[in-house]
Design a protein around this motif. Structure first.
Motif, short mmCIF file in Angstrom:
data_model
loop_
_atom_site.label_atom_id
_atom_site.label_comp_id
_atom_site.label_asym_id
_atom_site.label_seq_id
_atom_site.Cartn_x
_atom_site.Cartn_y
_atom_site.Cartn_z
N THR A 141 0.87 -1.17 0.00
CA THR A 141 0.00 0.00 0.00
C THR A 141 0.91 1.22 0.00
N LEU A 142 0.81 2.03 -1.04
CA LEU A 142 1.76 3.13 -1.22
C LEU A 142 1.11 4.25 -2.03
N ASP A 143 1.88 5.28 -2.30
CA ASP A 143 1.43 6.31 -3.21
C ASP A 143 2.54 6.62 -4.21
N VAL A 144 2.14 7.25 -5.31
CA VAL A 144 3.08 7.72 -6.34
C VAL A 144 2.84 9.21 -6.50
N ALA A 145 3.93 9.97 -6.51
CA ALA A 145 3.81 11.42 -6.68
C ALA A 145 4.77 11.89 -7.75
N ALA A 146 4.44 13.01 -8.35
CA ALA A 146 5.33 13.64 -9.34
C ALA A 146 5.40 15.13 -9.04
N PHE A 147 6.55 15.71 -9.34
CA PHE A 147 6.79 17.12 -9.04
C PHE A 147 7.41 17.80 -10.25
N ASP A 148 6.91 19.00 -10.52
CA ASP A 148 7.38 19.73 -11.70
C ASP A 148 7.49 21.21 -11.37
N HIS A 149 8.72 21.73 -11.47
CA HIS A 149 8.97 23.15 -11.19
C HIS A 149 8.43 23.58 -9.82
N GLY A 150 8.72 22.75 -8.81
CA GLY A 150 8.39 23.12 -7.44
C GLY A 150 6.95 22.91 -7.03
N GLU B 11 3.50 20.05 -6.82
CA GLU B 11 3.09 18.66 -6.92
C GLU B 11 2.17 18.50 -8.11
N ALA B 12 2.60 17.72 -9.09
CA ALA B 12 1.84 17.55 -10.32
C ALA B 12 0.98 16.31 -10.33
N LEU B 13 1.23 15.39 -9.38
CA LEU B 13 0.49 14.12 -9.36
C LEU B 13 0.61 13.50 -7.98
N ARG B 14 -0.49 12.88 -7.50
CA ARG B 14 -0.44 12.08 -6.28
C ARG B 14 -1.52 11.01 -6.42
N GLU B 15 -1.10 9.76 -6.51
CA GLU B 15 -2.04 8.65 -6.68
C GLU B 15 -1.76 7.59 -5.63
#
Length: 826
Positions: free
Chosen positions: A467-476, A478-482
């Motif tokens: 059980t976890l999450d995935v995140a993405a970051f772009d230019h400071g 948070e662009a994604l959190r699933e």
């Protein structure tokens, strides 16, 4: 002397039950020995049979069983008792030796004022060095302890202490305790006392530490009060052991020990100089950890050492949870990720990896080897996964049921799982088989098309749900959190495929699960410019642990780590990340993984990064700015080659205000000067004269050993081999400084001599202390094929204990990782 085996423990527990322990100790016989009188009241289920009692005396004076004097019954550290009655009383009188290795009844002299201090550390099988006993965790009994000590000493222990006459103390009868929890702490302590919710509290340290102790005691007492209230709420059981004392003792091998009613800590936690926020958080967390043990470990104790995770994993998890929930420190999970999980993943990669639970412990001594990052960090992470699986309400209900059902007794894995399963309403057998009974860390990797894959170690196959999450970051931003529940080998994560090319994509961004994370090449390429702008400190921690783990696995060029440190580290906000990352880079990445020709330049880049952080601190204000300035100076002191600047710092000039008069920082600077062969003897002697404390004496040993000259190395080697007065801490300081030398020719002659030295040390040092020395003495710092050959010969020796062999095996593994990295990246 043979260590008690599990089979022997089972047989003894089936035969006898201990009803009461009475121990009387005479600590007023000088600095080398003490008197020990023990009365054990016990029953025998099969009268007429025989058993053994554990004892390792310097001299045995008398043994009486049921009024009958016994002769010649001590064999290999055991008293052989024949023809037992249904009800028995054993009386033993002996003279015992003080320990100087941090085990048994350790005695240490403080050079600051010449005062001596004694403390008991009876873990793991050291109780027989103090009194006669049935030394196994499932033969618990109440203890009544009396102590004679020098008249100006005070005495602390598991039960509340009362002075009944000059130099004579009696401790209140305790609740049932396992032998390894018993302690006595005696000396001219400086003390601060209080009371909270009916529980008497005390904070104690050496008299020479009285000033910082009194300055810091209120913070420690506030932490203690908050934790006590929090655990009362969580567990529904009041603190069960009367008074609660915390004693900061010298030359302590571990961080702390959860003796009921009288917790012992290493006294470095009483900060002599400036303390960064991560250091204060670490101490708070350790206080929370040891208090959690009062319920998990002390109230309910593991039946045998193969279930030590029931103690340590629980206390590890609960301490970080309490720090975040009750102490107002959500950054504690950042510290967990960058400090504890980094340690745990290293243990998981090593050949000595083992399951969290049920790891074989055929005898007591072998269990010592499993007090590692797996039993602590992985175990705590597994508990987080359990909560994610069954919910927090069910978890806490199961904990309360388990504690109530086994209070003042013992428990084991099956009973804990039964309580959890009943609370959750589901069978947890398959989950426990995958997470608790199988070694290894899965590898998680996410493609830029959104496919998350799980790869299980071939040598440790298991089907672990994550059980976890995935995140993405772009230019400071948070662009994604699933959120993801990964129950098979792969899962698709929506939104990843549409991310910008330069975005940083971080699997397990919340650091909830236990898995090695492999960052995709695009994310690695973007770290130099993008990591510092990631707004989530936990995600930044996951990136650092992934990057460093990838370096050890031979997947990430160590130069990339230095590149990212130079660009991102000076802009980091979290003190734990700043401290730990810099320590790993200066202590491992540069001196081990980089080729020798590149090391000086890399250290200069680290020093420049420290200067950048210092400049940032000078341009800001408040607690964060003070922390940045402090950490910048400490990292600079480890990395600088500017001898003039280092000499100014050693003299107390050009320092941040927080470091004015800081003796520990001065020793850090002097050690760097010694490593550069830029320290004059007069300067070292002046520093010793200015700091006549125990910490100063130990630091001076390390500084002398770090000098890169043949004479200094010969002195260090001879000191280790021949100085009978060298304590566990002294030996460790000398060993840590020994391999420091930019010219490998200075230390190369010693590579093949390590085994003989360790064998020589073994008779005078316990396994816990010697294993730490063995780790420091392994010659992995000379990254050469000849060193690998010598390491293999070292592992083939048969005259080293299992714990020392385990320590050397893990260091051999690191050497192999480094050789492979250098082969791959040149």
């Amino acid at each position: 002397m043979p260590s008690l085996t599990h089979d022997e423990a089972l047989s003894r527990a089936a035969l006898v039950a201990v009803e009461a322990m009475e121990v009387d100790l005479d600590l007023d016989r000088g600095p080398e020995v003490f008197g020990s009188r023990t009365t054990i009241t016990f029953t025998c289920r099969r009268p007429g049979e025989s058993t053994v009692v554990d004892l390792r005396p310097q001299a045995l004076h008398s043994v009486r069983l049921n009024g009958r004097e016994l002769q010649d019954v001590l064999v290999d550290g055991r008293l052989r008792l024949a023809d037992l009655a249904a009800d028995n009383v054993l009386e033993v009188e002996a003279t015992m030796s003080y320990g100087h290795d941090g085990q048994g009844l350790h005695r240490s002299s403080d050079p600051a004022d010449g005062e001596d201090y004694v403390y008991g550390h009876l873990f793991l099988d050291a109780a027989p060095r103090v009194f006669a006993c049935f030394d196994q965790p499932d033969l618990k009994a109440p203890y009544t302890v009396g102590v004679r000590a020098p008249e100006h000493w005070s005495v602390l222990g598991n039960g509340g202490a009362t002075q009944v006459a000059p130099g004579r103390w009696e401790l209140a009868r305790t609740a049932p305790l396992a032998t390894y929890f018993v302690t006595v702490c005696a000396g001219p302590w400086a003390s601060v006392t209080a009371e909270h919710d009916g529980v008497p509290l005390g904070i104690h340290a050496r008299r020479s530490l009285e000033r910082p102790l009194r300055e810091q005691a209120e913070h420690m007492l506030a932490t203690t009060r908050t934790c006590l209230d929090h655990y009362h709420r969580l567990f529904g059981i009041r603190y069960p052991f009367g008074e609660y004392h915390q004693v900061f003792v010298p030359e302590f091998n571990a961080g702390a020990m959860e003796n009921p009613g009288c917790v012992t800590f290493r006294d470095a936690y009483v900060f002599r100089g400036a303390a960064s926020p991560d250091q204060v958080l670490e101490r708070d967390n350790t206080i929370a950890h040891e208090m959690a043990h009062m319920w998990f470990g002390d109230l309910v104790t593991m039946r045998w050492w193969d279930d030590l995770w029931l103690n340590e994993s629980f206390a590890e998890y609960m301490a970080y949870r309490t720090s975040a929930e009750a102490l107002g420190a959500p950054q504690s999970w950042v510290s967990f990720g960058i400090v504890r999980k980094l340690w745990g993943y290293a243990a998981e990669r090593a050949p000595s990896t083992h399951p969290v639970a049920g790891s074989p412990a055929p005898d007591a001594l072998s269990a010592l080897q499993n007090f590692d990052g797996i039993s602590y960090a992985k175990g705590a992470s597994v508990l987080r996964q359990l909560i994610a699986h069954i919910g927090d309400e069910a978890f806490l209900a199961g904990v309360r049921d388990y504690l109530r059902g086994h209070a003042y007794g013992n428990g084991e894995l099956a009973e804990f799982l039964a309580a959890m399963a009943a609370a959750a309403g589901e069978d947890l057998g398959p989950w426990a088989g995958a997470w608790l009974r199988t070694a290894g860390a899965d590898r998680l990797e996410l493609t830029r098309t959104g496919t998350l894959t799980r790869r299980t170690p071939e040598e440790h196959p298991a089907d672990r749900p994550h059980t976890l999450d995935v995140a993405a970051f772009d230019h400071g931003r948070e662009a994604l959190r699933e959120d993801v529940v990964l129950t098979g080998e792969r899962a698709e994560v929506p939104g990843v495929a549409g991310l910008p090319e330069g975005a940083l994509v971080v699997p397990n961004a919340g650091d909830l699960t236990w898995a090695e994370v492999a960052l995709d090449p695009g994310t690695v390429a973007a770290l130099v410019d993008g990591l510092a702008d990631v707004p989530d400190p936990v995600a930044r921690t996951v990136v650092w642990t992934s990057l460093l783990g990838g370096m050890h696995r031979g997947e990430v060029d160590p130069r990339v780590v230095v590149d990212v440190l130079e660009s991102a580290w000076p802009r980091e906000d979290d003190a734990a990340v700043l401290s730990r990352v810099a320590l790993v880079v200066t202590g491992t990445v540069v001196p081990l993984f980089l080729p020798p020709a590149e090391q000086a330049e890399a250290m200069e880049r680290v020093a420049h990064a420290a200067d950048a952080l210092g400049q940032r601190a000078r341009g800001a204000s408040g607690p964060a700015a003070r922390a940045w300035g402090l950490l910048a100076a400490r990292v600079g002191a480890r990395a600088l080659r500017d001898e003039a600047r280092l000499h100014r710092w050693a003299a107390g000039a050009d320092l941040p205000p927080e470091l004015a008069g800081d003796d520990d920082f001065r020793w850090l600077v002097l050690r760097r000067l010694a490593a550069l062969d830029a320290l004059e003897e007069a300067e070292l002697e002046a520093a010793q004269e200015a700091d006549r404390s125990l910490a100063g004496r130990l630091a001076a040993l390390g500084v002398r050993a770090a000098r890169p000259t043949p004479q200094a190395k010969e002195w260090a080697w001879s000191t280790l081999a021949k100085d009978p007065e060298l304590s566990n801490y002294g030996a460790l300081e000398v060993a840590r400084g020994f391999w420091v030398a930019e010219d490998p020719a200075v230390v190369r002659p010693y590579v093949g001599r390590v085994g003989d030295l360790l064998a020589r040390l073994e008779p005078r040092m316990g396994e816990d202390a010697l294993s730490r020395v063995a780790t420091a003495l392994h010659p992995k710092w000379l990254v050469e094929p000849a060193t690998l050959a010598a390491s293999s010969e070292l592992l083939a020796r048969e005259d080293l204990s299992p714990g020392v062999h385990r320590a050397l095996l893990d260091e051999d593994h690191v050497l192999r990782e480094v050789l492979e990295s250098r082969r791959r990246f040149g």
